[in-house]
Every structure is written in structure tokens, then in C-alpha cells.
Design an enzyme around this catalytic site. Structure first.
Site, PDB file in Angstrom:
ATOM      1  N   SER A 245      39.502  11.821  18.467  1.00  0.00           N
ATOM      2  CA  SER A 245      40.179  11.253  19.635  1.00  0.00           C
ATOM      3  C   SER A 245      39.324  10.123  20.176  1.00  0.00           C
ATOM      4  O   SER A 245      38.248   9.837  19.650  1.00  0.00           O
ATOM      5  CB  SER A 245      40.341  12.330  20.706  1.00  0.00           C
ATOM      6  N   LYS A 246      39.796   9.526  21.237  1.00  0.00           N
ATOM      7  CA  LYS A 246      39.067   8.423  21.886  1.00  0.00           C
ATOM      8  C   LYS A 246      37.632   8.832  22.188  1.00  0.00           C
ATOM      9  O   LYS A 246      36.705   8.042  22.079  1.00  0.00           O
ATOM     10  CB  LYS A 246      39.762   8.057  23.194  1.00  0.00           C
ATOM     11  N   ARG A 247      37.465  10.074  22.604  1.00  0.00           N
ATOM     12  CA  ARG A 247      36.163  10.598  22.984  1.00  0.00           C
ATOM     13  C   ARG A 247      35.143  10.437  21.838  1.00  0.00           C
ATOM     14  O   ARG A 247      33.960  10.248  22.064  1.00  0.00           O
ATOM     15  CB  ARG A 247      36.353  12.087  23.307  1.00  0.00           C
TER      16      ARG A 247
END
Ligand code: GLU
Length: 475
Positions: A245-247
Site C-alpha cells: 500500500s501507500k504506506r
């Protein structure tokens, strides 16, 4: 076997790391076997279409040097061809019109779920007579076209290049939609017609397509075509083994360009998300040219690949260090055109000294700002903890005298001038090296004073040393 492959993104958002890894594997599977690589934009989903996504894909592929071998295919321009093929299936009774409303399908799904059955279309419209169909059409009822899964259950299998033999039974497959009520084909149909028509013989795509592949094989059979070979790519997970994910840094691919990662790093990093050269080799640096020789689609692992941003930083640092100074300077100017205004020789000197510290091109500005404008600093910074204000003053004065009186040369010359300054004046390194370094950089951490003298040159260095001395005395 020569593989012709295609990268077939849907322009529904900005291409991510995972999409571009697929593109790279597609490209390499073709190039390593002497085949061709094509780009096809799957833009038939008009509702989810994001116009800037198309341009973005082109930019991303250009950046990485993944060039299509033929004209780019846009599915939106091939509507008539798809509709013609659907008619063929209708005529052969291998597809049928379905007038079921969304409400009916929702109810059906819910009732199936209630009794623990998989939600599969119950084929109500398969039983419609020709007259019933005509009546519905005359009333203007909207319809979709479904592909008819053969009645006799069977096990469909294929030899996946990554996963080995995969077998899936047809009794869990439903009559899926191939043409939507707006007249546009679904992915389920369009990609097959295109792959066949474009001569694609190896389909490389994400593993989320594994469960649907038997449906596609049945469509090939319905048309009397040979299916291509398949290679379903492993998932990419974050370091914590959770979905990327973006994380974890799973951002749009060109963000990496903007952050100052080199194209060659990105290629190298992406290929290792699932591939390694096999044979116990621990080699980890590969250029695109080398990969065109070494890559084999069969060497892709089916286990999920782990996306590790720290490794990317490390790898980019290595690539930056391996650039010639000229190349690095060119890239810095390309990355930030404001450097066009800076004297080229000066910029090359800064690049020479800072090269080993850089992990990305974007860091350069912050790391190197003090060469262009002296950073403000406190006078107290000039005195090192192992020195005294008095010895520091002497160190600065003596350095100024020595530097004025000597020829200006290379980094080694400055090292010997500074060491002479220490010895001649009974000073310590702490009285000379530290204050000269702070005077030139305004920072407590920077390259060595000799390197700074070499970069800044005589006038600017002497000016900064005088500023420091005045600051120190006043303080
Ligand atoms: N348009 C599909 C996607 O972006 C392509 C899948 C395929 O490669 O067949 O997921």
C-alpha cells in the site's frame, strides 16, 4: 520459443510499481527470446477511464526505456471488431442475451449466499425463446451478452510458466458477461480477441487473473483458437508481509522519478521483485541490456515478492556512485533545470565531492545548498570541543595566511597546506581542520576542509574564512 508479449494496462489510475513490474517482465520475456513487446491500452471501461492515466503510462515506459515494438493499440478504437466477434458467438449459440435487471441479480446473489452457495448466475435468460427475446428488445429492455459455459463439467488446465500446472473445474464458473449493456466489451472478451489478433503467445499478468483463466481458455476454444501460454506474476507485499500500500511506498511509478531515483535503479529493483538469475547466483546488479540476455520467465518465483524501500535507497546510492561525474552532473541538471544557470565546472566539483553521500538526485539540493550560499551558523560552532576559542582564532588566522601564500591546486595539496599549518604553528588538528570546515560550510557535518577548499576556490574560500574570523573575534 520466441515470445510476443503485451503490457495491457487499464487507464483507471496512475500506473503503480506493480503494474510497471508486469510491464518489465512482459518486455523481458519478449526480448530475452527475440520476440516482440507491445503496448495495449485497455480503455473500454468508459466509467472508470482517467484520461491523464494514458499519458502517464507512456511517460513511465519512456522513462524506463520499455519501448513498444509496434503501434500502440487502443481498445476503444476497436469496438466494431469486438461486436463482430460477439455476433459470431451469438450465431453459434455460444453466447446469449441476458435481460436480468440489477435488482434481480442482487436478489439472486443474496438468496444464494444465504444458503451458502457460490453466487453464480442461474441462466434464466438462457431459456428465453426467440420470440421472448424479440419482445424484450422491442420494449427497449436493456441487456448484456453472456458467454455460455459448456454444460459438461470438465477440468481446465494449463502449464503456467511461473506456477506450473494449474487445474480449475468448470462447474464453479458462471456464464460471464462479455458485452455490457452500453455495447462495450468487457475485459473478459476484448483482451482475448486482441491477444489473438496481435499474435500474442505469452500472457504475463498478475496472479489475480488465475481463477478466471479457465473462462478465457473456453473463449479461445469457442473461437477455435489456440490459447497463448500464461505466466501469472506473484504478489508484491510490503516488508511486513501485508498487501502493498501507500504506506510501503507503493506509489505511482513516476513519483520515484520525481524523488530522484535513476531509471536503471528502478529497472534493477523491479526485476528483483520476483525474479533472480537462478543457479544459486548471488548477483544483484543488472542493466536492462544484461537482463535482455539473462531473464527467463521460468525463473520468476511464485512466492510473493517483498518490496523494500530501504533496499531501493541503497541500490540507488550504488548506481549514483557508479556514474561518471559528467553523467551525474547531467542528470542533476536534468532533474533540476535551475542548475543550468550554475557554472558547469563548479557544479561538477560539487557533484564530485557529494557523489558518495547521495542516495537520490533530490537530496542533492539540500546537501549542497551551502556551496552556493553560505549557511548562517553560530560563532560558537567554530570552536571544536577539543580546542579553545584562542586556539581556534589562531588556527583560522594561520590557515588564512598559509592558504593565501600557497598555490591553489587539488584536494591533496590542500591537505598538505592544512597539515603544514598545524605543524608550523604548534596547533592541533582540532584547532585547524574543524574551524576551517565550519567556516567553509557553516555546518557541523560536511565533506573535509580540503575538499571544500577545492570546490569553493580561492576567492570564495578566503572570503568565508574571513567572515568566520570576524564572527569568532566579535563573539
Ligand atoms: N487491463 C488489465 C489490467 O490492467 C490487463 C490484464 C492482462 O494483462 O491481461 O489489469
Amino acid at each position: 520459443m520466441k515470445y510476443n508479449t503485451r503490457f495491457a494496462p487499464s487507464p483507471t489510475g496512475l500506473a503503480h510499481v506493480g503494474n510497471i513490474r508486469t510491464a518489465l517482465f512482459d518486455y523481458l520475456a519478449a526480448k530475452s527470446t527475440g520476440g516482440k513487446f507491445f503496448l495495449r491500452i485497455e480503455d473500454t471501461d468508459r466509467e472508470r477511464f482517467v484520461p491523464e492515466a494514458v499519458d502517464y503510462i507512456h511517460q513511465a515506459l519512456d522513462w524506463l526505456g520499455l519501448k513498444s515494438d509496434g503501434e500502440v493499440v487502443y481498445q476503444s478504437k476497436r469496438l466494431a471488431m469486438y461486436q463482430g466477434k460477439v455476433r459470431e458467438l451469438l450465431d453459434k449459440d455460444l453466447a446469449y442475451k441476458c435481460f436480468c435487471t440489477k435488482e434481480r441479480l442482487d436478489d439472486l446473489r443474496q438468496s444464494q449466499e444465504k444458503i451458502g452457495k457460490p453466487p453464480i448466475y442461474d441462466r434464466r435468460c438462457l431459456g428465453l425463446t426467440k420470440t421472448e427475446i424479440r419482445e424484450k428488445e422491442e420494449k427497449g429492455e436493456s441487456f448484456v451478452i453472456r458467454f455460455r459455459i459448456p454444460n459438461a463439467p470438465e477440468e481446465i488446465f494449463w502449464h503456467d510458466k511461473v506456477r506450473g500446472r494449474v487445474t480449475i473445474a468448470t462447474d464453479i464458473l458462471e456464464d460471464f458477461i462479455i458485452l455490457k449493456s452500453d455495447g462495450w466489451p468487457t475485459y473478459n472478451l476484448a483482451h482475448i480477441i486482441d491477444d489473438y489478433e496481435m499474435g500474442i503467445n505469452l500472457v504475463v499478468r498478475g496472479e489475480e487473473f488465475v481463477p478466471s483463466t479457465p473462462k478465457y481458455i473456453l473463449v479461445y476454444r469457442a473461437f477455435g483458437w489456440e490459447p497463448p501460454e500464461y505466466a501469472h506474476m506473484p504478489l508484491t507485499l510490503g516488508k511486513d508481509h501485508k498487501k502493498l500500500s501507500k504506506r510501503h511506498g507503493d506509489t505511482a511509478i513516476l513519483d520515484y522519478k520525481e524523488k530522484g531515483y535513476l531509471a536503471e535503479t528502478m529497472i534493477n529493483f523491479l526485476v528483483l521483485l520476483g525474479w533472480n538469475p537462478g543457479g544459486g547466483s548471488t548477483e544483484e546488479f543488472f542493466s536492462l541490456e544484461e537482463l535482455k540476455e539473462k531473464f527467463r520467465i521460468e525463473d520468476v518465483n511464485k512466492a510473493p515478492a517483498i518490496f523494500d524501500l530501504e533496499r531501493l535507497d541503497w541500490m540507488n546510492g550504488v548506481y549514483i556512485r557508479n556514474l561518471s561525474v559528467k553523467d551525474l552532473t547531467d542528470r542533476l541538471v536534468e532533474f533540476d533545470p535551475s542548475y543550468q544557470k550554475v557554472d558547469r565546472e563548479f557544479l561538477e566539483r560539487v557533484a564530485t565531492v557529494e557523489q558518495s553521500r547521495l542516495k537520490t538526485l533530490s537530496e542533492f539540493k539540500e546537501i549542497s545548498d551551502f556551496y552556493f550560499d553560505l549557511t548562517k551558523y553560530e560563532a560558537s560552532l567554530l570552536t571544536f570541543k577539543k580546542s579553545t576559542p584562542e586556539a581556534t582564532r589562531k588556527g583560522l588566522e594561520a590557515s588564512l595566511t598559509e592558504l593565501k601564500g600557497n598555490e591553489w591546486g587539488n584536494v591533496e595539496d590542500f591537505e598538505s597546506i592544512l597539515s603544514k599549518t598545524v605543524n608550523k604553528n604548534q596547533l592541533t588538528n582540532a584547532d585547524v581542520y574543524w574551524p576551517v570546515r565550519v567556516a567553509l560550510s557553516g555546518k557541523d557535518k560536511s565533506p573535509s576542509p580540503a575538499e571544500l577548499l577545492w570546490v569553493l576556490g580561492k576567492d570564495e574560500s578566503l572570503k568565508r574564512l574571513l567572515v568566520a574570523l570576524n564572527k569568532h573575534i566579535v563573539d
